[in-house]
Design a protein around this motif. Sequence first.
Motif, PDB file in Angstrom:
ATOM      1  N   GLY A   1      45.062  38.303  41.359  1.00 47.62           N
ATOM      2  CA  GLY A   1      43.629  38.082  41.522  1.00 47.62           C
ATOM      3  C   GLY A   1      43.332  36.728  42.142  1.00 47.62           C
ATOM      4  O   GLY A   1      44.074  35.769  41.938  1.00 47.62           O
ATOM      5  N   VAL A   2      42.258  36.652  42.888  1.00 47.52           N
ATOM      6  CA  VAL A   2      41.835  35.411  43.526  1.00 47.52           C
ATOM      7  C   VAL A   2      40.403  35.092  43.126  1.00 47.52           C
ATOM      8  O   VAL A   2      39.488  35.891  43.339  1.00 47.52           O
TER       9      VAL A   2
ATOM     10  N   GLY B   1      56.207  40.973  47.526  1.00 47.03           N
ATOM     11  CA  GLY B   1      55.653  42.309  47.320  1.00 47.03           C
ATOM     12  C   GLY B   1      54.289  42.367  46.667  1.00 47.03           C
ATOM     13  O   GLY B   1      53.840  43.444  46.255  1.00 47.03           O
ATOM     14  N   TYR B   2      53.605  41.227  46.557  1.00 45.87           N
ATOM     15  CA  TYR B   2      52.303  41.204  45.895  1.00 45.87           C
ATOM     16  C   TYR B   2      51.147  41.324  46.891  1.00 45.87           C
ATOM     17  O   TYR B   2      51.231  40.831  48.020  1.00 45.87           O
ATOM     18  N   ASP B   3      50.073  41.959  46.450  1.00 45.40           N
ATOM     19  CA  ASP B   3      48.816  42.012  47.192  1.00 45.40           C
ATOM     20  C   ASP B   3      47.799  41.121  46.488  1.00 45.40           C
ATOM     21  O   ASP B   3      47.912  40.856  45.280  1.00 45.40           O
ATOM     22  N   LEU B   4      46.794  40.681  47.240  1.00 46.60           N
ATOM     23  CA  LEU B   4      45.728  39.857  46.668  1.00 46.60           C
ATOM     24  C   LEU B   4      44.485  40.698  46.417  1.00 46.60           C
ATOM     25  O   LEU B   4      44.131  41.573  47.210  1.00 46.60           O
TER      26      LEU B   4
ATOM     27  N   ARG C   1      41.203  41.987  33.889  1.00 45.80           N
ATOM     28  CA  ARG C   1      41.783  42.862  32.863  1.00 45.80           C
ATOM     29  C   ARG C   1      41.608  44.326  33.255  1.00 45.80           C
ATOM     30  O   ARG C   1      42.509  45.150  33.072  1.00 45.80           O
ATOM     31  N   TYR C   2      40.444  44.644  33.795  1.00 44.53           N
ATOM     32  CA  TYR C   2      40.154  46.009  34.252  1.00 44.53           C
ATOM     33  C   TYR C   2      41.124  46.443  35.334  1.00 44.53           C
ATOM     34  O   TYR C   2      41.602  47.584  35.342  1.00 44.53           O
ATOM     35  N   ARG C   3      41.432  45.537  36.242  1.00 43.27           N
ATOM     36  CA  ARG C   3      42.352  45.835  37.347  1.00 43.27           C
ATOM     37  C   ARG C   3      43.814  45.637  36.971  1.00 43.27           C
ATOM     38  O   ARG C   3      44.711  46.031  37.709  1.00 43.27           O
ATOM     39  N   GLY C   4      44.072  44.989  35.836  1.00 43.05           N
ATOM     40  CA  GLY C   4      45.448  44.802  35.373  1.00 43.05           C
ATOM     41  C   GLY C   4      46.284  43.904  36.262  1.00 43.05           C
ATOM     42  O   GLY C   4      47.487  44.154  36.459  1.00 43.05           O
ATOM     43  N   VAL C   5      45.685  42.848  36.805  1.00 43.27           N
ATOM     44  CA  VAL C   5      46.439  41.959  37.699  1.00 43.27           C
ATOM     45  C   VAL C   5      47.552  41.257  36.928  1.00 43.27           C
ATOM     46  O   VAL C   5      47.486  41.072  35.710  1.00 43.27           O
ATOM     47  N   ASP C   6      48.588  40.840  37.649  1.00 44.14           N
ATOM     48  CA  ASP C   6      49.725  40.161  37.027  1.00 44.14           C
ATOM     49  C   ASP C   6      49.477  38.664  36.849  1.00 44.14           C
ATOM     50  O   ASP C   6      50.113  38.019  36.015  1.00 44.14           O
TER      51      ASP C   6
END
Length: 336
Positions: free
Chosen positions: A63-64, A94-97, A116-121
């Motif tokens: 997340g940004v 291999g990560y997207d923003l 939290r909804y998107r479950g970002v790392d």
Amino acid sequence: MVTIYDIAKKTGFSVTTVSKVLNNYSDVSEKTKKAIKAAVEEMDYLPNSHARTLTTKKSWTIGVVFIESLGIGVKHPFFNAVIESFRQEVEIEGYDLLFVSRNISNQKKSYLDHFRYRGVDGVVIVCSTYDDEQVKELIEDPIPTVVIDMSSDQSSVVYSDNYEGSRLAVDHLQSLGHTRIAHIAGHESTFAGEQRKKGFYQAMKALNLEVPDEYVVNGDYFSIEGGARAMKSLLELEKRPTAVYAAGDSLAMGAINAINEQGLRVPEDLSVVGYDDIELAQYIHPALTTIRQQTDLIGQESAKLLLKQIDCKESYVACTQVPVELIIRKSTGPVA
């Protein structure tokens, strides 16, 4: 469609080894990783994102949060350059923003709720002010975070050596014979603005140079307009400065505009130093002497700190201070 088995066959490594490389396991040699990644690139292999998420228990998304006070968002030249460097670094792994929006299903949500909804790392926070309560909430949460351009004792942080930058600017002007040096400061609520102002005072004191109160002027939130207003107030002084160190390149550009409007010349009548070395700095007239922030290195170091936390599956506090450099161009010259 190319499969993991095709990659294994081409490289001669087992499917298990290929899988470990694709999922960023640490128990594989760099030589093996390099060979497998080269084959992945050559064969245009695209892993199934759902399968990878199930295998690694990761979303492979970062997340940004992007907050700056001018309201121009990712168009901000300094922060834009930093985020691009960060993106390139995490993309290799291999990560997207995911750039945040506070709307989820037409409901207002906090940054933390959204992530939290998107479950970002993990989350990278690009922020220059302490005032945002939702940023504080994010930093205090266990989710791995790294903050760029702000100090925190609750999160990993990366920022430039603002004190050293101020020293370089003042020392350069003093070396040209200037003793009446003013400072156009960034807003007091910003981390960089406060650090650069304190650095200015320290540098002037080290050279035994006086700083009249009226020589330090608030340039607001690092805007061209703020720089112009601040410079106009300095030009109205009975004993005006011969040189100005501005806490940002946009402030410096505004200052130069104000000087020109008064029929004065840079650097013949006043020398001007900026901070950041945004791309435009070398193209204005005269080309701007400035303190260069290493945006590539800031982005890379931020990515490394965040990825390490994600791999460790825990948030921790670390601080990386990135060195700066004086770039001498045409906006500074000997005192008249």
